[in-house]
Design a protein around this motif. Structure first.
Motif, mmCIF file in Angstrom:
data_model
loop_
_atom_site.group_PDB
_atom_site.id
_atom_site.type_symbol
_atom_site.label_atom_id
_atom_site.label_comp_id
_atom_site.label_asym_id
_atom_site.label_seq_id
_atom_site.Cartn_x
_atom_site.Cartn_y
_atom_site.Cartn_z
ATOM 1 N N TRP A 49 -7.701 -5.843 -6.915
ATOM 2 C CA TRP A 49 -7.697 -5.147 -5.639
ATOM 3 C C TRP A 49 -8.879 -4.165 -5.595
ATOM 4 N N LEU A 50 -10.080 -4.647 -5.748
ATOM 5 C CA LEU A 50 -11.282 -3.836 -5.685
ATOM 6 C C LEU A 50 -11.313 -2.828 -6.832
ATOM 7 N N GLU A 51 -11.798 -1.591 -6.590
ATOM 8 C CA GLU A 51 -11.976 -0.620 -7.657
ATOM 9 C C GLU A 51 -10.690 0.157 -7.952
ATOM 10 N N ASP A 52 -10.644 0.773 -9.136
ATOM 11 C CA ASP A 52 -9.570 1.711 -9.445
ATOM 12 C C ASP A 52 -9.672 2.919 -8.518
ATOM 13 N N LEU A 53 -8.533 3.564 -8.261
ATOM 14 C CA LEU A 53 -8.511 4.719 -7.365
ATOM 15 C C LEU A 53 -7.942 5.943 -8.063
ATOM 16 N N PRO A 54 -8.482 7.126 -7.796
ATOM 17 C CA PRO A 54 -7.846 8.353 -8.286
ATOM 18 C C PRO A 54 -6.413 8.456 -7.762
ATOM 19 N N ARG A 55 -5.577 9.103 -8.523
ATOM 20 C CA ARG A 55 -4.158 9.200 -8.157
ATOM 21 C C ARG A 55 -3.976 9.839 -6.784
ATOM 22 N N GLY A 56 -4.709 10.916 -6.496
ATOM 23 C CA GLY A 56 -4.532 11.594 -5.222
ATOM 24 C C GLY A 56 -4.897 10.725 -4.032
ATOM 25 N N VAL A 57 -5.925 9.893 -4.185
ATOM 26 C CA VAL A 57 -6.320 8.993 -3.105
ATOM 27 C C VAL A 57 -5.228 7.959 -2.862
ATOM 28 N N ALA A 58 -4.701 7.387 -3.960
ATOM 29 C CA ALA A 58 -3.642 6.385 -3.831
ATOM 30 C C ALA A 58 -2.379 6.989 -3.219
ATOM 31 N N LEU A 59 -2.030 8.204 -3.645
ATOM 32 C CA LEU A 59 -0.842 8.855 -3.091
ATOM 33 C C LEU A 59 -1.039 9.203 -1.622
ATOM 34 N N TRP B 209 0.795 -1.222 0.000
ATOM 35 C CA TRP B 209 0.000 0.000 0.000
ATOM 36 C C TRP B 209 0.830 1.277 0.000
ATOM 37 N N HIS B 210 2.055 1.211 0.523
ATOM 38 C CA HIS B 210 2.824 2.440 0.716
ATOM 39 C C HIS B 210 4.040 2.558 -0.213
ATOM 40 N N LEU B 211 4.314 1.532 -0.992
ATOM 41 C CA LEU B 211 5.396 1.597 -1.984
ATOM 42 C C LEU B 211 4.848 1.317 -3.383
ATOM 43 N N PHE B 212 4.303 0.116 -3.576
ATOM 44 C CA PHE B 212 3.836 -0.283 -4.898
ATOM 45 C C PHE B 212 2.668 0.576 -5.377
ATOM 46 N N MET B 213 1.639 0.774 -4.543
ATOM 47 C CA MET B 213 0.447 1.500 -4.975
ATOM 48 C C MET B 213 0.745 2.950 -5.367
ATOM 49 N N PRO B 214 1.434 3.751 -4.545
ATOM 50 C CA PRO B 214 1.694 5.129 -4.975
ATOM 51 C C PRO B 214 2.625 5.206 -6.178
ATOM 52 N N ALA B 215 3.570 4.270 -6.279
ATOM 53 C CA ALA B 215 4.470 4.284 -7.437
ATOM 54 C C ALA B 215 3.695 4.041 -8.728
ATOM 55 N N LEU B 216 2.787 3.060 -8.719
ATOM 56 C CA LEU B 216 2.015 2.759 -9.917
ATOM 57 C C LEU B 216 1.022 3.875 -10.230
ATOM 58 N N GLY C 109 1.422 7.035 -9.546
ATOM 59 C CA GLY C 109 2.190 8.132 -10.104
ATOM 60 C C GLY C 109 2.569 7.896 -11.552
ATOM 61 N N LEU C 110 2.822 6.647 -11.903
ATOM 62 C CA LEU C 110 3.219 6.301 -13.265
ATOM 63 C C LEU C 110 2.041 6.361 -14.236
ATOM 64 N N LEU C 111 0.875 5.824 -13.817
ATOM 65 C CA LEU C 111 -0.269 5.705 -14.721
ATOM 66 C C LEU C 111 -1.265 6.861 -14.607
ATOM 67 N N GLY C 112 -1.195 7.640 -13.525
ATOM 68 C CA GLY C 112 -2.158 8.707 -13.309
ATOM 69 C C GLY C 112 -3.367 8.267 -12.509
ATOM 70 N N TYR C 113 -3.467 6.999 -12.178
ATOM 71 C CA TYR C 113 -4.498 6.434 -11.308
ATOM 72 C C TYR C 113 -4.012 5.063 -10.879
ATOM 73 N N PHE C 114 -4.670 4.452 -9.903
ATOM 74 C CA PHE C 114 -4.273 3.123 -9.469
ATOM 75 C C PHE C 114 -5.229 2.087 -10.060
ATOM 76 N N PRO C 115 -4.731 1.140 -10.884
ATOM 77 C CA PRO C 115 -5.592 0.185 -11.585
ATOM 78 C C PRO C 115 -6.007 -0.993 -10.701
ATOM 79 N N ARG D 128 -0.623 19.039 1.444
ATOM 80 C CA ARG D 128 -0.371 20.155 0.539
ATOM 81 C C ARG D 128 0.320 19.722 -0.755
ATOM 82 N N PHE D 129 0.868 18.512 -0.788
ATOM 83 C CA PHE D 129 1.557 18.030 -1.982
ATOM 84 C C PHE D 129 0.647 17.249 -2.921
ATOM 85 N N LEU D 130 -0.620 17.049 -2.549
ATOM 86 C CA LEU D 130 -1.505 16.151 -3.290
ATOM 87 C C LEU D 130 -2.418 16.904 -4.251
#
Length: 316
Positions: free
Chosen positions: A184-194, A163-170, A172-178, A209-211
């Protein structure tokens, strides 16, 4: 716990309403009987669509409640055509989306007791809504703060990587979490995943403030003060085998609702002769004749049949 309810086979009504910033949200609405006993808002878990809660929402209607289950922006019926372009965080899910859902329910049930059933992140989202103070009682199911050190010790490092390495990295790369493609349930907006991924510090607003927020973030103290104004009652339930909603994780969330009455109950399904519960099982209809009636008693009367592991009074 029957009442003069509508046809149990009746389907929920699709509903659309605005979030606090005008974003259109979707969900399911059960109008209840002619004389409903209360209005219940169902807040979903992260990455779980509102359709998952339809069996429980239908059952609540059969008990005489008016019910709204809804989707956060980016999820289910509230997903835009291009998820990668959506700016959204969990702060937006609470301060904007949950507020819109509360207002939508209040418009349809202005004179009824306002109640809430929150799953996982749903308790946190409820705490950020401006209309939180209108809620009289809330049932928290597996609700927690999602700080990695509160995860079950045996799974902590695995969840840290997931949740704290793989998910935010992916994300950030794709613009959302697939999430769908990964199972892993539904896709997530990038800001939620980050936001989830960057939560490596117990202060939930430390990295806000960085999101990519839908609306500029509120300062940290404002968020905490909003949650602290709640003066209703919370019953928080968690399976003792729940690897997310450990007592430490649940306590960390409940501490923010410092002016309310809070009880935390740790269920032991095996000892109680119940089916497996885990983090998601409560909303399966195998609990229709056991946990669901007990949840309705809490919502209606504030009665809990379980001794709490701990209780917190106003100011604690």
């Amino acid at each position: 716990m029957s009442s003069s309810a509508p046809d149990p086979a009746a389907s929920p009504l699709p509903i659309e309403f605005p979030a606090g910033d005008g974003y259109r949200l979707g969900g399911y609405y059960w109008p209840g009987p002619a004389r409903p006993r209360g209005a219940v808002l169902i807040n979903a878990a992260t990455g779980v669509a509102a359709r998952y809660y339809q069996r429980y929402g239908q059952w609540l209607q059969e008990q005489g409640f008016r019910v709204l289950a809804w989707d956060y922006r980016g999820i289910g019926l509230s997903r835009p055509e291009r998820l990668g372009r959506l700016r959204a965080t969990k702060q937006d899910w609470g301060a904007l989306d949950c507020e819109g859902a509360l207002q939508a329910l209040l418009q349809r049930a202005p004179e009824l007791p306002l109640l809430a059933v929150c799953h996982s992140i749903g308790g946190f989202a409820l705490g950020l809504a401006l209309s939180l103070e209108r809620v009289e009682r809330a049932l928290f199911v597996g609700c927690q703060y999602a700080y990695w050190k509160d995860y079950h010790p045996a799974r902590r490092l695995g969840y840290l990587a997931r949740w704290h390495l793989f998910m935010p990295a992916l994300a950030g790369l794709l613009g959302y979490f697939p999430g769908r493609r990964l199972g892993w349930l539904e896709d997530l907006p990038r800001g939620v995943a980050l936001e989830w991924g960057l939560r490596l510090h117990p202060s939930f607003h430390r990295y806000y403030r960085f999101l990519p927020h839908a609306r500029p973030p509120l300062p940290g103290p404002a968020l905490e003060e909003r949650m602290g104004r709640f003066q209703g009652r919370i019953l928080a339930l968690a399976d003792r085998q729940d690897e997310y909603a450990t007592p430490a994780a649940s306590r960390r969330l409940l501490d923010y609702f410092r002016q309310g009455e809070r009880h935390f109950v740790q269920l032991d399904p095996q000892a109680q002769g119940l089916p497996a519960l885990g983090h998601f099982g409560f909303f399966h209809d195998r609990f229709r004749d056991s946990l669901w009636p007990q949840s309705a008693r809490w919502l209606l009367h504030g009665e809990s049949p379980w001794p709490p592991l701990f209780s917190l009074g106003p100011g604690a």
